[in-house]
Design an enzyme around this catalytic site. Structure first.
Site, PDB file in Angstrom:
ATOM      1  N   HIS A 321       0.809  -1.217   0.000  1.00 36.30           N
ATOM      2  CA  HIS A 321       0.000   0.000   0.000  1.00 36.30           C
ATOM      3  C   HIS A 321       0.842   1.267   0.000  1.00 36.30           C
ATOM      4  CE1 HIS A 321      -3.296  -2.762   0.987  1.00 36.30           C
ATOM      5  NE2 HIS A 321      -4.073  -1.820   0.503  1.00 36.30           N
ATOM      6  N   GLY A 322       2.098   1.182   0.377  1.00 38.82           N
ATOM      7  CA  GLY A 322       2.937   2.368   0.305  1.00 38.82           C
ATOM      8  C   GLY A 322       3.977   2.440   1.393  1.00 38.82           C
TER       9      GLY A 322
END
Lengths: 484, 339
Positions: A321-322
């Site tokens: 997701h990051g």
């Protein structure tokens, strides 16, 4: 251009009509050009290059895996393909992270990442990896037609936010000759409109609450933070499922059935059940390509191996997701929930059996409530601007909860006004209160309208459009999952 | 035509019919709400021009920006338009908009010119800061671009064809149903069922005195001081010409009102050197505007020095006390200059 932008409503019919009037053998080209055009509308030419690179790499590596008879060669090409795809993804995702740390370490002022966006990259990269893995595992044969493969990677309805489609499911559909199907068009259009309704009327309205709380968490306590957390849980669900509905609706118009990505996830009775219902294409992906190989590798460790595999799988999911500790903790929390359940599940079952609660609807709803709250707890880390903010929320909810003293001193009306409505108008609150039961009733049954008499059917369509037009939120935040 | 093409055409026709049905629903529900609900009660009186800018029988119009919007009063009866009525026994239409920029002035002028009859007196306020040169960015298209687009054509095809087409679409949507014409009609109406929206005495907007109620006035002055370009001389006033040409063709009597400046604030908040520079710049602009108006034979009322320091909420804006003076001056002017 997104599904909610005005331009898309000009783009879609034009693309459809060109697609319709084109001969079958060239239709893939129409969709491919349209998909690249759709992606180009984000005015980031490097995204087109990245998409093309990932397509080429996975296509070539896939062909090489397919053509090699020996295991070593096949494995080598799989590794080359996967590493190349992951490297591209990691570069785009983690550039801001590395940039910040490089700037701090060397006193530089590099700002490259500010101009870089990675919309959609995660999705088509994962699709490329699954394609390579499926060829390696001999589940699929390599695609020979580069055009069809490029379209499989870029098909515009699912390009930005998935679903992450398997080659075996999507590629054959893309090759099929197109026949105008009145029912598919009708249901596609309805599904798209329903998704639009969920996004602009519901999700964006929940965002008003959630943004207000999460953008300034230290101004709030107890009940407000709980409401803000629940608001975000609903925002992200409606936002993401709306996008999926819209993508599936558009897909149907072109004769393509995309995978269903959500199945009432907040009615899940356990975290494992939640992941069978939430972002289904992604959870199947991590299950098949991360969890299963890990579990297989660690099978000698028995239950511990499974628990560890779950932990690592969801840790990777968080990283996907990051570059943020919030995402990592979100992933780890889900990993911990699932890992723990491998240990307590057998005892839990025995306990339920002992008390004769196996078929109790009370137990079911209790489990739904607990699961929803565990998921919401994890969302706090996912949404909060920093770990400090997230910790403040968790800590404050745990210590304050519903503040009876405050409620008594302000009076119920004043207390609710400050804690429930925040600065959100009565109008937005009323809209949510009215539309949520409608969604609850209709979400799984929207196609039942087709069996109603013509007048009721037509009035329903018109009412849905009118409600969208009148009650759509003035502020239109982007889809939450675009950033991934 | 193939069977499949026939089906496609029938599908497109059905979409068209659903859209017509939707438009009918929106049109009818809009009409019902407009006619049978007290929606006007819940709208912002300072945006009257946007939600009901049609001729209402008054012979006078307040036109301009925040100085004529009575931002710093505590109740509707203290507004310039209500005080004007008190002094003159005449109604005046509150057509000024808070934060109007050049583009907003032009769009607002189009709305007034569309329905007000010849002979109407239009008071246009010019705040001292209107032509003060600064490096502060101005919003593209003004502050009310979106709202005006639903009501009128705000741009020409020759200026920007794409924007013009979008504007036509917006106008069409505005005309399609009352529900889309003005922002917040439904919102205010539903909210009004429990708590009517409040437009007076909220946040920074109350009957305040610049040097008593916090740093609000100081902050806005500092912002001006930091961004001021006092050496830049303004040579022409195109906004005045544009408004003059827009209105004079309609036979209106145009009166430019040069509104007061809080001289004490500048002296008090500015550093010795900058205060004098800014002060001189304001005075110079004021003189230039006066000469400009006089040279073109345009009527004006000069209230530049009409208020003392306790009449101000900040440098340009008057509070209740100041609004009273402005309203009285306008009332006296119409009595000494009858139509």
């Amino acid at each position: 251009m997104t599904f909610t932008s005005f331009t898309f409503y000009l783009f879609l019919p034009v693309v459809y009509l060109i697609f319709y009037w084109t001969a079958d053998r060239w239709r893939w080209l129409v969709l491919l050009v349209a998909s690249y055009g759709f992606y180009a509308s984000f005015k980031a030419p490097y995204l087109l290059i990245v998409l093309f690179m990932v397509t080429i790499i996975s296509y070539v590596c896939g062909s090489r895996i397919g053509s090699h008879q020996d295991e070593t060669g096949r494995k080598r090409w799989l590794q080359i393909g996967v590493v190349a795809c992951v490297a591209i993804l990691a570069f785009l995702k983690y550039l801001p992270f590395f940039e910040t740390h490089t700037n701090t370490l060397f006193g530089l002022n590099i700002t490259l990442s500010r101009t870089i966006i990675s919309i959609g990259v995660s999705y088509f990269t994962f699709q490329a990896i699954s394609y390579l893995a499926d060829i390696y595992l001999e589940i699929e044969d390599p695609e020979k037609h580069f055009g069809h493969y490029a379209l499989y990677m870029a098909f515009f309805p699912k390009l930005l936010q998935g679903p992450i489609e398997r080659a075996g499911y999507l590629l054959p559909q893309l090759k099929q000759p197109y026949q105008f199907d009145y029912d598919a068009m009708r249901s596609g259009l309805l599904l798209f409109t329903w998704g639009l309704f969920k996004k602009v009327v519901v999700a964006d309205r929940f965002a008003l609450y959630a943004d207000q709380v999460f953008n300034n968490v230290h101004s709030y306590t107890g009940l407000t933070l709980i409401i803000g957390t629940y608001a975000y849980a609903f925002q992200i669900f409606f936002d993401f499922s709306a996008y999926t509905d819209m993508a599936r609706g558009v897909g149907r118009m072109f004769g393509i059935n995309l995978t269903e990505n959500f199945n009432s996830p907040y009615l899940a009775t356990s975290i494992a059940d939640f992941w069978r219902r939430w972002h289904i294409s992604f959870s199947r992906w991590i299950l098949d390509y991360i969890f299963k190989p890990l579990q297989l590798g660690w099978r000698d460790w028995g239950q511990t191996g499974t628990a560890l595999a779950l932990l690592v799988t969801f840790f990777v999911s968080g990283i996907w997701h990051g570059a943020s500790w919030g995402f990592v903790i979100w992933g780890l929390l889900h990993g911990i929930y699932l890992a723990a359940s491998t240990y307590y599940r057998p005892y839990q079952k025995k306990l339920h059996k002992m008390f004769g609660l196996e078929h109790s609807s009370w137990l079911k709803w209790w489990q739904v409530l607990v699961t929803f709250n565990l998921v919401s707890l994890a969302w706090i880390f996912f949404r909060a601007k920093s770990l400090g903010d997230a910790w403040y929320i968790v800590n404050n909810i745990a210590h304050t909860g519903f503040d009876y003293k405050l409620a008594r001193s302000n009076g119920i009306a004043g207390f609710l006004n400050e804690n429930l409505f925040l600065n959100i108008s009565m109008y937005d609150f009323t809209v949510l209160v009215v539309v949520l039961p409608v969604i609850w009733l209709l979400n799984k049954r929207i196609f039942s309208v087709f069996s109603k008499p013509a007048l009721a059917r037509w009035l329903s369509y018109a009412l849905l459009l009118a409600v969208i037009a009148v009650f759509m939120c003035q502020d239109k935040p982007a889809f939450v999952y675009f950033q991934f | 035509m193939t069977e499949s093409s026939k089906k496609l055409l029938s599908f497109i026709a059905k979409i068209g019919l659903v859209l017509i049905l939707t438009i009918s629903i929106l049109k009818i529900s809009g009409e019902l709400i407009e006619r049978y609900t007290p929606w006007q009660k819940y709208m912002d009186p300072r945006e009257r021009l946007l939600w009901n800018g049609h001729y209402n029988g008054t012979k006078y119009v307040l036109f301009g920006d925040s100085e004529f919007s009575s931002m710093y009063v505590d109740s509707p009866d203290k507004t310039i338009w209500e005080r004007f009525k008190f002094y003159s026994d005449q109604d005046i239409f509150p057509g000024a908009l808070v934060g109007s920029k050049r583009e907003d002035f032009i769009s607002a002028a189009k709305i007034i010119a569309a329905s007000w009859p010849a002979g109407t007196t239009i008071f246009i306020n010019i705040v001292p800061g209107r032509f003060f040169p600064t490096r502060l960015p101005q919003p593209v298209g003004g502050n009310y671009d979106y709202k005006f687009r639903r009501l009128i054509l705000t741009c020409n095809f020759s200026d920007d064809p794409a924007k013009y087409i979008k504007n036509i679409a917006h106008c069409f949507i505005g005309k399609l149903s009352f529900l889309f014409k003005y922002d917040n009609v439904c919102k205010n109406l539903i909210a009004g069922l429990s708590t009517p929206p409040v437009y007076f005495k909220i946040n920074e907007r109350f009957n305040r005195i610049w040097n008593c109620d916090g740093d609000f006035a100081l902050n806005s002055y500092k912002k001006l001081e930091e961004n001021a370009l006092p050496d830049k001389r303004i040579k022409s006033f195109p906004l005045i010409d544009q408004l003059q040409s827009k209105f004079s063709g309609k036979g209106y009597r145009i009166v430019f009102v040069l509104t007061p400046l809080n001289r004490d604030l500048i002296l008090s908040y500015g550093s010795e050197k900058s205060a004098l520079t800014i002060f001189n710049c304001f005075d110079q602009i004021h003189q230039d505007i006066k000469s400009y108006l006089a040279s073109r034979g345009i009527l004006s009322i000069d209230l530049y020095n009409a208020c003392d320091s306790e009449c101000f909420a900040d440098m340009n804006h008057t509070n209740e006390h100041g609004d009273e003076i402005v309203a009285k001056a306008l009332a006296e002017w119409i009595m000494s200059n009858p139509l």
